[in-house]
Design an enzyme around this catalytic site. Structure first.
Site, mmCIF file in Angstrom:
data_model
loop_
_atom_site.group_PDB
_atom_site.id
_atom_site.type_symbol
_atom_site.label_atom_id
_atom_site.label_comp_id
_atom_site.label_asym_id
_atom_site.label_seq_id
_atom_site.Cartn_x
_atom_site.Cartn_y
_atom_site.Cartn_z
ATOM 1 C CG PHE A 1 -1.606 1.224 1.581
ATOM 2 C CD1 PHE A 1 -2.128 2.068 0.615
ATOM 3 C CD2 PHE A 1 -1.728 1.582 2.920
ATOM 4 C CE1 PHE A 1 -2.748 3.257 0.966
ATOM 5 C CE2 PHE A 1 -2.347 2.758 3.278
ATOM 6 C CZ PHE A 1 -2.852 3.607 2.309
ATOM 7 C CB ILE A 2 2.927 2.927 2.584
ATOM 8 C CG1 ILE A 2 1.768 3.168 3.545
ATOM 9 C CG2 ILE A 2 3.900 4.110 2.633
ATOM 10 C CD1 ILE A 2 2.184 3.281 5.005
ATOM 11 C CG LEU B 1 4.453 -10.269 -5.025
ATOM 12 C CD1 LEU B 1 4.074 -10.911 -6.353
ATOM 13 C CD2 LEU B 1 4.225 -8.764 -5.053
ATOM 14 C CG ASP C 1 11.508 -13.408 2.530
ATOM 15 O OD1 ASP C 1 12.207 -12.765 3.346
ATOM 16 O OD2 ASP C 1 10.424 -13.932 2.835
ATOM 17 C CB ALA D 1 9.897 -5.630 3.246
ATOM 18 C CE1 TYR E 1 4.230 -4.046 11.869
ATOM 19 C CE2 TYR E 1 3.108 -2.578 13.395
ATOM 20 C CZ TYR E 1 3.710 -2.796 12.173
ATOM 21 O OH TYR E 1 3.783 -1.785 11.249
ATOM 22 C CG ASN F 1 -3.169 4.963 12.608
ATOM 23 O OD1 ASN F 1 -2.802 5.605 13.594
ATOM 24 N ND2 ASN F 1 -3.364 3.661 12.649
ATOM 25 N N GLY G 1 -4.031 -6.362 22.294
ATOM 26 C CA GLY G 1 -2.926 -5.525 21.851
ATOM 27 C C GLY G 1 -3.338 -4.224 21.207
#
Length: 340
Positions: free
Chosen positions: A17-18, A40, A63, A84, A150, A179, A280
């Site tokens: 997206f970004i 992907l 990767d 990534a 994360y 965000n 979380g």
């Protein structure tokens, strides 16, 4: 410092997206070459399909943890943007894989860049490293108490980037977007975000879902602004070794967000359904963007209402082409695939 214009650039996660918007922005700023390395998992080739006729663009499907993929993608690169990663909800059901990509993968990328003499390495982190706000707005020195693996893994990547600056003198910059929303945003699976999920549900006549009381707040910025700011950090002066917040400096609650979307979609009767609180989930996020503005002159241009109108229009067009989109929205998308 090498200018973005005329330089060779690698964007990891550039099919996401970004990342895909950043690729567009870098090419528009005159980059001589923009390579994308992406496995992907979250990104798609569709996000980059409009660039396939541009000789300056290339995509390597691979990767970041693969030495061969890293070496091929980074060979000759002057600037690296490292986006990534695996996302916050993924970390709830697969913390070890999340750590291996986000923390270990970032360290591997930094070492590859150091060995190859990359001119600047921009590490794209996240506001999730903070945990919930202890004071507001949150500046770069706000305490970091991540509430998920994360957030912890992304904070480790930050620490590695700063360590490479201090230990090896490598030109690294850490940027923490809050965000981001806009076209190409994820609505499906464990990468689905609140705004696109809510828009897709409402366009399908379904009520939006809020976890907990809905008074959680977030600081939203349109992806075109996020991409513009990230591009600036590729060649800005005085930013090496520094950490920057990237937000709008305003906040909106999830309850307010659902009301805005309902009005924009034209379905005000679709009131939110409240489910149990999500594990979380950070309670409050609002960034202080002043440090970024002082060093780069950046200020966001797209207002929230304008951005929501555009995003609704974008999803409406795609839903006409793919009415089954609603089937890919998972309610409890932090659980393993197929469990809901």
């Amino acid at each position: 410092m090498t200018s973005i214009s005329g330089s060779r650039i690698l964007v990891t996660g550039g099919a996401g997206f970004i990342g895909s918007h950043l690729v567009d922005t870098l090419l528009a700023r005159g980059a001589a070459e923009v390579r994308v390395l992406d496995n992907l998992t979250n990104g798609t080739e569709d996000n980059l399909a409009h660039l396939h006729g541009d000789a300056r663009f290339s995509l390597t499907v691979g990767d970041i943890r693969s030495a061969d993929a890293r070496a091929a993608a980074m060979n000759g690169a002057e600037v690296v943007y490292h986006l990534a990663c695996l996302g916050v909800r993924h970390s709830l059901h697969d913390p070890f894989e999340n750590h291996r990509v986000n923390a270990e993968g970032s360290l591997q990328m930094l070492e590859e860049a150091r060995e190859r003499g990359v001119g600047r390495f921009v590490y794209v982190s996240t506001s999730e490293v903070f945990g919930t706000a202890q004071y507001a707005p949150m500046d770069e020195r706000h305490p970091t108490w991540p509430e998920t693996v994360y957030g912890g893994g992304k904070l480790a990547g930050e620490a590695y980037a700063r360590a490479y600056f201090r230990t090896y003198g490598m030109d690294t910059v850490v940027v923490r977007p809050f965000n981001t929303y806009g076209p190409r945003s994820h609505f499906e699976g464990d990468s689905g975000e609140i705004l696109p999920r809510t828009i897709v549900r409402m366009l399908s006549g379904q009520r939006p879902v809020i976890y907990g009381d809905g008074e959680q707040t977030r600081d939203f910025m349109h992806v075109s602004d996020t991409a513009t700011a990230l591009a600036l950090f590729g060649d800005a002066d005085g930013v090496s070794g520094e950490t920057f917040n990237l937000g709008s400096g305003t906040e909106i609650s999830m309850n307010e967000l659902c009301t805005v979307v309902a009005d924009t979609v034209g379905r005000p009767e679709l009131t939110a359904e409240h489910l149990e609180a999500r594990p979380g989930d950070v309670r409050r996020l609002i960034g202080d963007p002043s440090h970024t503005h002082e060093l780069t002159g950046f200020a966001p241009r797209v207002g929230f209402a304008e951005g929501i109108t555009e995003l609704t229009r974008w999803f409406r067009a795609r839903q006409r082409e793919s009415p089954e989109m609603i089937d890919r929205v998972e309610v409890r998308n932090w659980l393993p695939a197929g469990v809901n």
